[in-house]
Enzyme design. Sequence first.
Site, mmCIF file in Angstrom:
data_model
loop_
_atom_site.group_PDB
_atom_site.id
_atom_site.type_symbol
_atom_site.label_atom_id
_atom_site.label_comp_id
_atom_site.label_asym_id
_atom_site.label_seq_id
_atom_site.Cartn_x
_atom_site.Cartn_y
_atom_site.Cartn_z
ATOM 1 N N ASP A 109 38.658 42.423 48.442
ATOM 2 C CA ASP A 109 39.680 41.502 47.903
ATOM 3 C C ASP A 109 39.728 41.586 46.378
ATOM 4 O OD1 ASP A 109 40.312 38.919 46.620
ATOM 5 O OD2 ASP A 109 40.420 38.021 48.608
ATOM 6 N N ASN A 110 38.567 41.383 45.736
ATOM 7 C CA ASN A 110 38.553 41.295 44.268
ATOM 8 C C ASN A 110 38.955 42.630 43.635
ATOM 9 O OD1 ASN A 110 37.180 39.150 45.440
ATOM 10 N ND2 ASN A 110 35.775 38.867 43.747
ATOM 11 N N HIS B 38 45.163 28.920 48.383
ATOM 12 C CA HIS B 38 46.562 29.349 48.226
ATOM 13 C C HIS B 38 47.332 29.343 49.550
ATOM 14 C CE1 HIS B 38 45.130 30.684 44.343
ATOM 15 N NE2 HIS B 38 44.239 31.449 44.918
ATOM 16 N N HIS C 198 47.353 39.046 47.291
ATOM 17 C CA HIS C 198 46.916 40.282 47.932
ATOM 18 C C HIS C 198 47.627 40.466 49.271
ATOM 19 C CE1 HIS C 198 43.963 39.955 44.934
ATOM 20 N NE2 HIS C 198 42.934 39.528 45.630
ATOM 21 N N LYS D 64 34.162 40.954 51.211
ATOM 22 C CA LYS D 64 35.061 40.103 50.421
ATOM 23 C C LYS D 64 35.137 40.644 48.998
ATOM 24 C CE LYS D 64 37.050 36.703 48.163
ATOM 25 N NZ LYS D 64 37.263 36.728 46.707
ATOM 26 N N GLN E 107 35.666 34.062 55.996
ATOM 27 C CA GLN E 107 35.844 32.596 55.933
ATOM 28 C C GLN E 107 35.653 31.965 57.307
ATOM 29 O OE1 GLN E 107 36.034 30.163 53.968
ATOM 30 N NE2 GLN E 107 36.634 30.998 51.990
ATOM 31 N N GLU F 44 35.486 30.577 48.648
ATOM 32 C CA GLU F 44 36.158 31.880 48.646
ATOM 33 C C GLU F 44 35.885 32.736 47.412
ATOM 34 O OE1 GLU F 44 38.120 33.277 50.888
ATOM 35 O OE2 GLU F 44 39.563 34.543 49.850
ATOM 36 N N SER G 175 47.173 23.750 48.586
ATOM 37 C CA SER G 175 46.946 24.979 47.836
ATOM 38 C C SER G 175 45.910 24.725 46.743
ATOM 39 C CB SER G 175 48.261 25.475 47.230
ATOM 40 O OG SER G 175 48.080 26.796 46.778
ATOM 41 N N ASP H 227 38.624 27.204 47.562
ATOM 42 C CA ASP H 227 38.850 28.417 46.762
ATOM 43 C C ASP H 227 38.899 27.980 45.301
ATOM 44 O OD1 ASP H 227 39.740 30.656 45.442
ATOM 45 O OD2 ASP H 227 41.323 31.139 46.871
ATOM 46 N N SER I 160 50.977 28.999 43.543
ATOM 47 C CA SER I 160 50.696 30.061 44.511
ATOM 48 C C SER I 160 51.301 29.857 45.905
ATOM 49 C CB SER I 160 49.183 30.252 44.650
ATOM 50 O OG SER I 160 48.592 29.101 45.201
ATOM 51 N N ASN J 181 32.390 34.681 48.900
ATOM 52 C CA ASN J 181 32.748 35.704 47.909
ATOM 53 C C ASN J 181 31.796 36.891 47.933
ATOM 54 O OD1 ASN J 181 34.392 36.528 45.460
ATOM 55 N ND2 ASN J 181 32.308 36.549 44.623
ATOM 56 N N SER K 242 38.703 39.099 53.890
ATOM 57 C CA SER K 242 38.244 37.848 53.268
ATOM 58 C C SER K 242 38.237 36.715 54.283
ATOM 59 C CB SER K 242 39.165 37.444 52.119
ATOM 60 O OG SER K 242 39.337 38.506 51.230
ATOM 61 N N HIS L 141 40.351 33.033 37.961
ATOM 62 C CA HIS L 141 40.776 31.883 38.759
ATOM 63 C C HIS L 141 41.491 30.758 38.003
ATOM 64 C CE1 HIS L 141 40.911 29.643 42.473
ATOM 65 N NE2 HIS L 141 40.696 28.571 41.741
ATOM 66 N N CYS M 160 43.313 43.057 43.935
ATOM 67 C CA CYS M 160 43.875 42.968 42.578
ATOM 68 C C CYS M 160 44.525 44.282 42.173
ATOM 69 C CB CYS M 160 42.792 42.551 41.581
ATOM 70 S SG CYS M 160 42.280 40.831 41.827
HETATM 71 P P1 NAD Z 1 32.669 39.259 38.036
HETATM 72 O O1 NAD Z 1 31.560 38.366 37.653
HETATM 73 O O2 NAD Z 1 32.428 40.426 38.936
HETATM 74 O O3 NAD Z 1 33.375 39.845 36.718
HETATM 75 C C1 NAD Z 1 33.623 39.130 35.552
HETATM 76 C C2 NAD Z 1 33.297 40.078 34.393
HETATM 77 O O4 NAD Z 1 33.740 39.493 33.170
HETATM 78 C C3 NAD Z 1 31.780 40.307 34.256
HETATM 79 O O5 NAD Z 1 31.494 41.695 34.286
HETATM 80 C C4 NAD Z 1 31.440 39.693 32.911
HETATM 81 O O6 NAD Z 1 30.423 40.385 32.222
HETATM 82 C C5 NAD Z 1 32.783 39.793 32.184
HETATM 83 N N1 NAD Z 1 32.936 38.847 31.076
HETATM 84 C C6 NAD Z 1 32.502 37.554 30.975
HETATM 85 N N2 NAD Z 1 32.816 37.043 29.764
HETATM 86 C C7 NAD Z 1 33.472 38.019 29.099
HETATM 87 C C8 NAD Z 1 34.057 38.104 27.792
HETATM 88 N N3 NAD Z 1 33.979 37.089 26.928
HETATM 89 N N4 NAD Z 1 34.675 39.259 27.444
HETATM 90 C C9 NAD Z 1 34.713 40.326 28.290
HETATM 91 N N5 NAD Z 1 34.162 40.311 29.517
HETATM 92 C C10 NAD Z 1 33.558 39.165 29.921
HETATM 93 O O7 NAD Z 1 33.795 38.332 38.674
HETATM 94 P P2 NAD Z 1 35.038 38.813 39.565
HETATM 95 O O8 NAD Z 1 34.665 38.763 40.994
HETATM 96 O O9 NAD Z 1 35.600 40.032 38.978
HETATM 97 O O10 NAD Z 1 36.031 37.576 39.340
HETATM 98 C C11 NAD Z 1 36.623 37.340 38.087
HETATM 99 C C12 NAD Z 1 37.576 36.142 38.186
HETATM 100 O O11 NAD Z 1 38.655 36.454 39.061
HETATM 101 C C13 NAD Z 1 36.951 34.889 38.767
HETATM 102 O O12 NAD Z 1 37.519 33.769 38.141
HETATM 103 C C14 NAD Z 1 37.341 34.925 40.221
HETATM 104 O O13 NAD Z 1 37.269 33.669 40.824
HETATM 105 C C15 NAD Z 1 38.738 35.472 40.108
HETATM 106 N N6 NAD Z 1 39.318 36.156 41.274
HETATM 107 C C16 NAD Z 1 40.666 36.235 41.297
HETATM 108 C C17 NAD Z 1 41.281 36.871 42.353
HETATM 109 C C18 NAD Z 1 42.770 36.915 42.401
HETATM 110 O O14 NAD Z 1 43.345 37.174 43.464
HETATM 111 N N7 NAD Z 1 43.458 36.691 41.317
HETATM 112 C C19 NAD Z 1 40.542 37.454 43.374
HETATM 113 C C20 NAD Z 1 39.151 37.399 43.296
HETATM 114 C C21 NAD Z 1 38.549 36.755 42.236
HETATM 115 N N1 ADE Z 2 44.090 35.306 47.076
HETATM 116 C C1 ADE Z 2 44.621 36.462 46.641
HETATM 117 N N2 ADE Z 2 45.675 36.817 47.402
HETATM 118 C C2 ADE Z 2 45.815 35.864 48.348
HETATM 119 C C3 ADE Z 2 46.712 35.693 49.428
HETATM 120 N N3 ADE Z 2 47.678 36.576 49.695
HETATM 121 N N4 ADE Z 2 46.544 34.601 50.190
HETATM 122 C C4 ADE Z 2 45.558 33.717 49.918
HETATM 123 N N5 ADE Z 2 44.690 33.835 48.928
HETATM 124 C C5 ADE Z 2 44.806 34.906 48.141
#
Ligand code: NAD
Ligand code: ADE
Length: 468
Positions: free
Chosen positions: A223-224, A51, A390, A219, A402, A189, A74, A128, A79, A214, A398, A334, A228
């Site tokens: 971050d996660n 991103h 974030h 991280k 990296q 990532e 990106s 990522d 993003s 990750n 994070s 993701h 979020c």
């Molecule tokens: P994680 O593995 O810790 O959590 C995923 C959860 O979903 C698990 O507990 C799993 O059991 C559950 N799950 C799977 N299938 C399911 C279903 N059908 N119904 C209900 N629950 C179900 O993973 P995470 O680290 O929490 O990451 C989740 C996603 O978010 C990934 O795609 C990751 O890449 C992404 N992510 C996004 C951001 C962001 O900024 N938006 C940041 C970090 C990670």
């Molecule tokens: N993933 C989640 N937040 C972000 C940010 N601010 N920059 C880059 N990657 C990210």
Amino acid sequence: MDYKVADMKLADFGRKEIEIAEKEMPGLMATCEKYGKTKPLKGLRIMGSLHMTIQTAVLIETLVKLGADVRWCSCNIFSTQDHAAAAIAKAGVPVFAWKGESLEEYWDCTYRAITWPDGKGPDQIVDDGGDATLLIHRGYQAENDASILDVPTDNHELQIINKLLKKVLKKDKKHWHNVAKNVVGVSEETTTGVHRLVQMEERKELLFQAVNVNDSVTKSKFDNIYGCRHSLTDAIKRALDVLISGKTAMVCGYGDVGKGSAEAMRNERAQVMVSEIDPICALQACMAGFKVCTVEDALPYADIYVTTTGNSDIITAEHISKMKDQAIVCNIGHFDNEIQVGALEKWPGVKKEVIKGSFCPVTRYKFKDGHSVYLLAEGRLVNLGCATGHPSFVMSCSFTNQTLAQIDIAKNPKRKVGVYRLAKKLDEEVAALHLAKLGAKLTKLSKKQAEYIGVPVEGPYKPEHYRY
Ligand code: NAD
Ligand code: ADE
């Protein structure tokens, strides 16, 4: 012009925001200080697919200060922060990214970021979600067997990738073999990208070493979760300016992102439901006070749905057809397949209306029975599509990981192909770099105490497998 961004006039604004972010990114600033003189990345070509935000701009400039020759794109069509991209282009780093790319443009940007002006590829990759790694691996496989590009698919994105790879194959039948041969390693990532790498390793398809950023504790457990927790509600509010208090929210998945998301909704005083497939995570959700149930159970009650699973088809078009009027649906995992957007668009009699365009994508779907549902960011990462991701402090954790991962790959160019994690000691160092900014003071472990619990005085302070 070796860059493509939306508007270079935004560069000065981008620079001001980068300067503000630097103050909130002590880990990256300390890394620049520590390695700025020795330049452990000197002369290395590093491409990034991550991103293109203000925080990423600080990461890019850290890699440059450590000696790298960087190109960037990106990893999501919505993003990019255009002022960040412009500032980076103005600083002389080739960047190919703008907010609201088409999928064709997105893959073209990835290809351009991988390709240096002499036609060669990178030494190292920051990925990522794994799209840069995927392009190289699929290109490599297509050079071994071009027929894979002709296998019929109704996956629109795969059709675009296949078309791009056919174009490259026509020009040079060994392009991706040469690129892959030169790549020493990738640092990944996110959770979904790591899953992809592990699957490739298991299938014996992985062509170079990978560092799983990750699963550094500093991280995924920051971050996660906390990232979020901050950026989910930011996105929902920017998208629809709706009061969350008192509404019912359904959070699908209670992993790291799910924990942060559920807490964010609770902090707004929503009533929160959670769905899970994993009994341990489900029990954790119960202990945190959430109602654990299925999406079907939630349909009569929930006003807001958030998918956080990294899995596909979590919210189906049929679910959406049965939701309450004015329900809001979004995804913070993701990729874009947690919500069945394609099937929703084809649902009999559904009318689609774009409320806001790519600067903050909001779409309304009106069903024949009169109820309407809002979809945010077209089902893609809502926190980066409708908000700015974030905040800097969490991204500093994070991105310090990296940077350390990139140094680790540079130091270990001959390591066997596989997926590695950073040493626990480094994880602790990343945390330590962020404590002073929060005014925290660590207690020093005495020799006697260290012996008593069986760890070295200078750390790591807990066994490698400790889960936090
Ligand atoms: P994680 O593995 O810790 O959590 C995923 C959860 O979903 C698990 O507990 C799993 O059991 C559950 N799950 C799977 N299938 C399911 C279903 N059908 N119904 C209900 N629950 C179900 O993973 P995470 O680290 O929490 O990451 C989740 C996603 O978010 C990934 O795609 C990751 O890449 C992404 N992510 C996004 C951001 C962001 O900024 N938006 C940041 C970090 C990670
Ligand atoms: N993933 C989640 N937040 C972000 C940010 N601010 N920059 C880059 N990657 C990210």
